[in-house]
Design a protein around this motif. Structure first.
Motif, PDB file in Angstrom:
ATOM      1  N   LEU A 228      12.937 -75.730  72.176  1.00  0.00           N
ATOM      2  CA  LEU A 228      14.343 -75.591  71.819  1.00  0.00           C
ATOM      3  C   LEU A 228      15.102 -74.673  72.757  1.00  0.00           C
ATOM      4  N   ASP A 229      16.394 -74.904  72.841  1.00  0.00           N
ATOM      5  CA  ASP A 229      17.244 -73.903  73.496  1.00  0.00           C
ATOM      6  C   ASP A 229      17.311 -72.676  72.587  1.00  0.00           C
ATOM      7  N   LEU A 230      17.516 -71.525  73.171  1.00  0.00           N
ATOM      8  CA  LEU A 230      17.459 -70.268  72.405  1.00  0.00           C
ATOM      9  C   LEU A 230      18.486 -70.205  71.282  1.00  0.00           C
ATOM     10  N   GLU A 231      19.690 -70.735  71.547  1.00  0.00           N
ATOM     11  CA  GLU A 231      20.737 -70.616  70.534  1.00  0.00           C
ATOM     12  C   GLU A 231      20.361 -71.343  69.245  1.00  0.00           C
ATOM     13  N   THR A 232      19.850 -72.559  69.402  1.00  0.00           N
ATOM     14  CA  THR A 232      19.422 -73.285  68.208  1.00  0.00           C
ATOM     15  C   THR A 232      18.246 -72.568  67.559  1.00  0.00           C
ATOM     16  N   ALA A 233      17.349 -72.071  68.408  1.00  0.00           N
ATOM     17  CA  ALA A 233      16.166 -71.391  67.880  1.00  0.00           C
ATOM     18  C   ALA A 233      16.546 -70.137  67.103  1.00  0.00           C
ATOM     19  N   LEU A 234      17.625 -69.480  67.518  1.00  0.00           N
ATOM     20  CA  LEU A 234      18.050 -68.267  66.818  1.00  0.00           C
ATOM     21  C   LEU A 234      18.464 -68.569  65.378  1.00  0.00           C
ATOM     22  N   GLU A 235      18.962 -69.763  65.143  1.00  0.00           N
ATOM     23  CA  GLU A 235      19.318 -70.146  63.782  1.00  0.00           C
ATOM     24  C   GLU A 235      18.073 -70.490  62.977  1.00  0.00           C
ATOM     25  N   ARG A 236      17.086 -71.106  63.675  1.00  0.00           N
ATOM     26  CA  ARG A 236      15.951 -71.646  62.930  1.00  0.00           C
ATOM     27  C   ARG A 236      14.768 -70.709  62.831  1.00  0.00           C
ATOM     28  N   MET A 237      14.573 -69.851  63.810  1.00  0.00           N
ATOM     29  CA  MET A 237      13.388 -68.981  63.814  1.00  0.00           C
ATOM     30  C   MET A 237      13.724 -67.594  64.374  1.00  0.00           C
ATOM     31  N   PRO A 238      14.733 -66.937  63.767  1.00  0.00           N
ATOM     32  CA  PRO A 238      15.190 -65.662  64.319  1.00  0.00           C
ATOM     33  C   PRO A 238      14.106 -64.578  64.338  1.00  0.00           C
ATOM     34  N   ASP A 239      13.226 -64.579  63.309  1.00  0.00           N
ATOM     35  CA  ASP A 239      12.228 -63.515  63.229  1.00  0.00           C
ATOM     36  C   ASP A 239      11.231 -63.601  64.385  1.00  0.00           C
ATOM     37  N   LEU A 240      10.830 -64.832  64.667  1.00  0.00           N
ATOM     38  CA  LEU A 240       9.877 -65.042  65.756  1.00  0.00           C
ATOM     39  C   LEU A 240      10.482 -64.559  67.077  1.00  0.00           C
ATOM     40  N   LEU A 241      11.741 -64.890  67.285  1.00  0.00           N
ATOM     41  CA  LEU A 241      12.403 -64.479  68.528  1.00  0.00           C
ATOM     42  C   LEU A 241      12.518 -62.974  68.625  1.00  0.00           C
ATOM     43  N   GLU A 242      12.887 -62.371  67.507  1.00  0.00           N
ATOM     44  CA  GLU A 242      13.065 -60.923  67.530  1.00  0.00           C
ATOM     45  C   GLU A 242      11.746 -60.235  67.866  1.00  0.00           C
ATOM     46  N   ARG A 243      10.627 -60.864  67.405  1.00  0.00           N
ATOM     47  CA  ARG A 243       9.318 -60.256  67.637  1.00  0.00           C
ATOM     48  C   ARG A 243       8.896 -60.349  69.107  1.00  0.00           C
ATOM     49  N   TYR A 244       9.241 -61.447  69.771  1.00  0.00           N
ATOM     50  CA  TYR A 244       8.712 -61.674  71.118  1.00  0.00           C
ATOM     51  C   TYR A 244       9.692 -61.376  72.252  1.00  0.00           C
ATOM     52  N   LEU A 245      10.964 -61.531  71.978  1.00  0.00           N
ATOM     53  CA  LEU A 245      11.960 -61.430  73.052  1.00  0.00           C
ATOM     54  C   LEU A 245      11.888 -60.077  73.771  1.00  0.00           C
ATOM     55  N   HIS A 246      11.715 -60.128  75.101  1.00  0.00           N
ATOM     56  CA  HIS A 246      11.705 -58.912  75.930  1.00  0.00           C
ATOM     57  C   HIS A 246      10.580 -57.935  75.606  1.00  0.00           C
ATOM     58  N   GLN A 247       9.463 -58.453  75.090  1.00  0.00           N
ATOM     59  CA  GLN A 247       8.275 -57.613  74.960  1.00  0.00           C
ATOM     60  C   GLN A 247       7.485 -57.612  76.270  1.00  0.00           C
TER      61      GLN A 247
END
Lengths: 421, 256
Positions: free
Chosen positions: A100-119
């Motif tokens: 997915l593109d990030l924007e759509t993913a932010l709506e669907r799986m925000p927690d996962l993104l928050e956990r991994y983004l820029h680690q």
């Protein structure tokens, strides 16, 4: 497909707010963007080692979308243009797999993104990573759930068709424990009249026992100055093959970091670059053995012609306690002209005593005895040189997983190295 | 004029004259052996005939098919039908045997005005020729000469010769480093190709190879000149007596 309108803005606080607004960023992401933006001035500019660059990121505009379409995220191919998802297609993916593109993913799986983004790639590494974190639009996430095997290669196409802009591709790959996948990440676009700046970030998370093949192919137009920072976090027994192919851009500086965090990781790190004209390519690699019983095997090969310049700088770091680790590093360059140059800077930092490490570098023209041998069989000088160059790259090419990708790289290689033929 | 005619050929290496006026004529259908002690210039002649850039032509002519081939590039000489079996074949990483051979054969075919072979058609031909030379079919997909034994490399040279069907072949010390079985296979390969359409110049230090490839003419090269020519009996005489008697004889003639 409807043509999307884009706005271009100066990279200022106002543009940042507008971007967050239009993309509907959650609060934590707004904070992250702002933090990154505010950090910019205090961060170092990642100056290329052997070609001084006077580059002011403020001279480039950033892109803002009018409206981004939403993707399903269930297909093996995803295409983005100027950071906006424009098409998805290809094979249907197994249950739970997301592309997915990030924007759509932010709506669907925000927690996962928050956990991994820029680690794996911290936003405050340098000015370029901070710019990416602040002004990024689009970007892609690939997620494969635990134990799931994706047999079809996943193909990302991140295109830039605008000039005069700063552009920020981003790829986040999460292979959950025991999963398997192959990703082809193609970055490119036509050559345009005004310069452009790209600053890409790739984060690869190979969790325990996952098997990941990731191939990035960079084909930016020759108006592009390209920075990219790519990092791998690999956990217990993960097996990773990571290939970086660099074919385009006027100047490209790629930082490639493999962090082997837990025992049993095996990472195959490959690079292939073809450089002509007065273009410049730099690779800065890190083989970071943090845990014992880890293996990394690095091979970067390049062919240079005209007055092209390559700089390879590679560090093997074996931490205290990372016993029984193996780290191999080789950088090989074939120079097709007297003016072409390739510098190799291998470095070792070994804090453990029971390890095996080797490194080697070579550069040189096509061997005259090889040429004569092939010519003595009736091949013209250029045909002979051609075969020798392809033979030289074969060792890397044959380890690129998808046939179509290999063939397209060969076509590019022909066009760059043997334009008359 | 002979099919291959070498006239007063002079060749220097780094300013030192190695060949000091070689004259030799080889016709198709003939096998000539060129013998001589180490350092007499045998390999220099082979490389100079093929056009290796390291060897500087300081005088003379080499006529082949109506052209002075000294004016041609190595690849042009090859496409014209000249072949050199190397004493030390090169190992070329990443270039597979089949890919290279098809390119070479098609270059020659195009020069002869023939249609190039497609991969499938060529594969069949290659297989058949490899079988005849007792080369394992898997070699087709290996990198050219890389990691091959001495005998395998020499067989690969003969395989190339059989595919390229030259009109004039120079075999440079093809016997060196071969055990007796490999020598027999290589010699059989050469003999099966010899006929009215091909001439051969066999360069060798020892008579051994000539037990298997029987020459019509034998020449002795010494200090950059052909000092004696004769029939097959000359090779046997050299085998029995070495080269020193010949040198002594020449010196006495010179002072007489």
């Amino acid at each position: 497909m409807a043509e999307l309108t884009l706005q271009k803005r100066a990279p200022e606080a106002e543009a940042l707010r507008a971007l967050s607004e239009r993309l509907g960023d959650p609060d934590w992401l707004r904070r992250l963007r702002r933090q990154a933006f505010e950090a910019l001035d205090g961060l170092p500019f990642p100056q290329p080692r052997s070609r001084r660059l006077d580059l002011d990121w403020r001279a480039f505009e950033v892109l803002l979308p009018e409206e981004a379409p939403r993707m399903e995220g269930r297909r093996a191919r995803l295409q983005l243009r100027n950071g906006v998802p424009v098409a998805e297609g290809g094979a249907e993916l197994p249950e739970g797999v997301v592309v997915l593109d990030l924007e759509t993913a932010l709506e669907r799986m925000p927690d996962l993104l928050e956990r991994y983004l820029h680690q794996a790639v911290r936003f405050d590494t340098d000015q370029m990573t901070a710019l990416n974190a602040a002004f990024r639009m689009g970007g892609v996430i690939i997620y494969v759930p635990e134990g799931v095997e994706v047999s079809e290669p996943i193909v990302l196409q991140q295109e830039l068709t605008e000039s005069g802009v700063a552009f920020f591709p981003y790829t986040l790959l999460i292979a959950a424990p025991g999963s398997r996948l192959t990703v082809i990440d193609e970055l490119g676009g036509p050559t345009l009249d005004r310069p452009a700046l790209t600053s890409g970030v790739v984060e690869l998370y190979a969790e325990s026992g996952s098997v990941v093949q990731y191939v990035a192919v960079q084909r930016w137009g020759s108006h592009v100055v390209d920075f990219t920072t790519r990092a791998l976090h690999a956990r217990r027994d993960a097996a990773v093959r990571w290939v970086n192919v660099s074919l385009g851009a006027r100047l490209s500086r790629a930082v490639i970091r493999a962090h082997l965090l837990e025992p049993g990781v095996a990472a195959d790190l490959l690079g292939l670059y073809i450089v002509d004209g007065d273009r410049y390519i730099e690779h800065d690699t890190l083989q970071d053995h943090i845990a014992p019983h880890t293996t990394s095997d690095l091979l970067y090969k390049g062919v240079l012609r005209d007055s092209a310049l390559s700089v390879y700088s590679g560090l093997i770091r074996v931490h205290h306690g990372a016993q029984r680790s193996n780290a191999y590093q080789a950088n090989r360059n074939l120079l097709l002209s007297r003016q072409a140059r390739a510098d190799s800077i291998p470095m070792l930092e070994i804090e453990a005593n029971d390890v095996r490490c080797t490194h080697g570098a070579s550069l040189g023209p096509v061997d005259e005895e090889h040429l004569f041998y092939l010519m003595a069989r009736g091949l013209s000088r250029s045909e002979a040189e051609h075969l020798i160059v392809l033979g030289f790259l074969q060792e890397v090419l044959e380890r690129i997983p998808v046939e179509r990708v290999r063939e397209e790289i060969l076509e590019d290689l022909e066009a760059i190295l043997f334009p008359a033929g | 004029m002979a099919d291959l005619e070498i006239r007063d050929l002079r060749v220097a290496v780094e300013g030192n004259e190695i060949l000091k006026g070689v004259n030799l004529a080889v016709n198709k259908g003939e096998i000539h052996a060129l013998m001589g002690p180490n350092g007499s210039g045998k390999s220099t002649l082979a490389y100079a005939l093929m056009g290796h850039p390291f060897y500087e032509i300081t005088g003379g002519e080499v006529w082949f098919k109506g052209q002075n081939i000294l004016e041609l590039e190595p690849d042009e000489r090859a496409r014209l039908g000249l072949f050199l079996a190397f004493q030390y074949p090169q190992e070329i990483p990443g270039v597979t045997v089949s890919k290279f051979l098809r390119a070479a054969v098609n270059a020659r075919r195009q020069a002869m005005g023939l249609e190039p072979y497609g991969p499938y058609e060529f594969g069949l031909i290659l297989n058949e020729k490899m079988e005849r030379l007792r080369i394992d079919p898997s070699f087709a997909f290996r990198a050219l000469n890389e990691g091959f034994s001495g005998g395998e490399k020499k067989r690969m040279e003969i395989l190339q010769m059989s595919l390229l069907e030259p009109e004039m072949a120079v075999l440079d010390e093809t016997d060196s480093g071969l055990d007796i079985d490999a020598l027999r296979i290589v010699a059989d390969g050469v003999n099966s190709l010899v006929g009215p359409n091909m001439g051969v110049l066999v360069i060798t230090h020892y008579q051994r190879l000539l037990n298997y490839i029987q020459p019509h003419f034998v020449h002795v090269l010494m200090d950059g000149r052909i000092v004696r020519s004769g029939g097959p009996e000359l090779a046997l005489e050299l085998e029995a007596r070495g080269y020193d008697w010949l040198r002594a004889e020449l010196e006495s003639t010179a002072t007489a």
